[in-house]
Design a protein around this motif. Sequence first.
Motif, short mmCIF file in Angstrom:
data_model
loop_
_atom_site.label_atom_id
_atom_site.label_comp_id
_atom_site.label_asym_id
_atom_site.label_seq_id
_atom_site.Cartn_x
_atom_site.Cartn_y
_atom_site.Cartn_z
N GLN A 1 -3.46 -2.58 2.14
CA GLN A 1 -4.61 -1.75 1.82
C GLN A 1 -5.56 -2.48 0.88
O GLN A 1 -5.15 -3.36 0.11
CB GLN A 1 -4.14 -0.43 1.18
CG GLN A 1 -3.40 0.46 2.16
CD GLN A 1 -2.81 1.70 1.51
OE1 GLN A 1 -2.71 1.79 0.29
NE2 GLN A 1 -2.40 2.66 2.33
N ASN A 2 -6.83 -2.08 0.93
CA ASN A 2 -7.80 -2.69 0.02
C ASN A 2 -7.65 -2.10 -1.39
O ASN A 2 -6.97 -1.10 -1.60
CB ASN A 2 -9.24 -2.53 0.55
CG ASN A 2 -9.64 -1.08 0.71
OD1 ASN A 2 -9.34 -0.25 -0.15
ND2 ASN A 2 -10.32 -0.76 1.80
N TYR B 1 2.16 3.74 1.99
CA TYR B 1 2.47 3.99 3.39
C TYR B 1 3.63 4.96 3.53
O TYR B 1 4.56 4.96 2.71
CB TYR B 1 2.80 2.68 4.11
CG TYR B 1 1.61 1.76 4.23
CD1 TYR B 1 0.53 2.08 5.05
CD2 TYR B 1 1.57 0.55 3.53
CE1 TYR B 1 -0.56 1.24 5.15
CE2 TYR B 1 0.48 -0.30 3.63
CZ TYR B 1 -0.58 0.06 4.44
OH TYR B 1 -1.66 -0.78 4.53
N THR C 1 -8.43 1.66 -2.07
CA THR C 1 -7.41 2.56 -1.53
C THR C 1 -6.16 2.54 -2.40
O THR C 1 -5.54 3.57 -2.67
CB THR C 1 -7.04 2.17 -0.09
OG1 THR C 1 -8.23 2.19 0.72
CG2 THR C 1 -6.03 3.13 0.51
N LEU C 2 -5.78 1.35 -2.86
CA LEU C 2 -4.62 1.23 -3.74
C LEU C 2 -4.81 2.00 -5.04
O LEU C 2 -3.87 2.59 -5.58
CB LEU C 2 -4.35 -0.24 -4.06
CG LEU C 2 -3.77 -1.10 -2.94
CD1 LEU C 2 -3.88 -2.58 -3.28
CD2 LEU C 2 -2.31 -0.73 -2.69
N GLY D 1 0.81 -1.21 0.00
CA GLY D 1 0.00 0.00 0.00
C GLY D 1 0.85 1.26 0.00
O GLY D 1 2.07 1.22 -0.02
N LYS E 1 -5.99 -9.68 4.77
CA LYS E 1 -6.64 -8.55 5.45
C LYS E 1 -5.88 -8.28 6.75
O LYS E 1 -6.19 -8.82 7.80
CB LYS E 1 -8.11 -8.87 5.72
CG LYS E 1 -8.93 -9.08 4.45
CD LYS E 1 -10.40 -9.30 4.76
CE LYS E 1 -11.19 -9.64 3.49
NZ LYS E 1 -11.10 -8.59 2.47
N TYR F 1 -1.41 -3.72 7.41
CA TYR F 1 -0.50 -3.08 6.46
C TYR F 1 -0.68 -3.60 5.04
O TYR F 1 0.26 -3.60 4.24
CB TYR F 1 0.95 -3.23 6.94
CG TYR F 1 1.19 -2.42 8.18
CD1 TYR F 1 1.40 -1.05 8.11
CD2 TYR F 1 1.13 -3.01 9.45
CE1 TYR F 1 1.57 -0.29 9.26
CE2 TYR F 1 1.30 -2.26 10.60
CZ TYR F 1 1.53 -0.90 10.50
OH TYR F 1 1.68 -0.14 11.63
N ASN G 1 -4.77 7.02 -6.15
CA ASN G 1 -3.33 7.25 -6.00
C ASN G 1 -2.77 8.38 -6.85
O ASN G 1 -1.55 8.44 -7.05
CB ASN G 1 -2.59 5.95 -6.33
CG ASN G 1 -2.93 5.42 -7.72
OD1 ASN G 1 -3.29 6.18 -8.62
ND2 ASN G 1 -2.82 4.11 -7.89
#
Length: 230
Positions: free
Chosen positions: A197-198, A113, A201-202, A111, A192, A195, A205
């Motif tokens: 991400q679903n 981060y 969310t990915l 993800g 799941k 750290y 960007n």
Amino acid sequence: MQKVAIFQHADGEWIGSMRHWFADKPFQLTTYRLDQNDPLPSVAEFDWLLIMGGPMSTYDETNYPWLIGEKQLIREAIEADKTLLGICLGSQLIASALGAKVYPNTQQEIGWYPVSKTDLEATWMPEDLQPLSWHGDCFELPENTCSFAHSVITPSQGFYYGKRIWALQFHLEVEPGTVEAFLALESHPMPKTDYVQNESTLMNNADQLKQSQQAMFALLDVLYRESDSN
């Protein structure tokens, strides 16, 4: 004309946005698909070596025997003072080639981060960098290298060795389509965990893609100046 060898290990894990940086400069790029058993070049055939990511682990030589020759060539390139950039698996391969242990992290980190800069020599790296991480392995720091960043669960997000060798756990080469390509390489459903991400969310960007390209180009500028100084 400087010659650039690109070691690619999987579909969709090429140099991404870096192609735009190289496009208007005196470089000749050649891609080697190691996962498709392309023969390795000799160390005399390139000036730069870009070692990209992939879903395999650097220590899984049983299933991927070509890793043995690749790591040997990386060692030769380091000894020959070539310019090297390793990303994700590529960074782990540089670490392994330098004699450091590569091992599974406590959990996967997938993800956008935050990565914290810990060394001022990483002049190209912004303080608020939030790149794409997509790895389950990490590495011990090789001798005579300097770690320049970490994240919450990854002790070293990268290191440099001298001025012309940089190893990054995260993917600054990302561009539109990169996340989709990486998802296509996943052989199992995404875990799941805290750290990972679903998918939505990915995919959200746009800001991170812009920041990543700026940092990627800044690092390539640094390597270009260093390689041009010899």
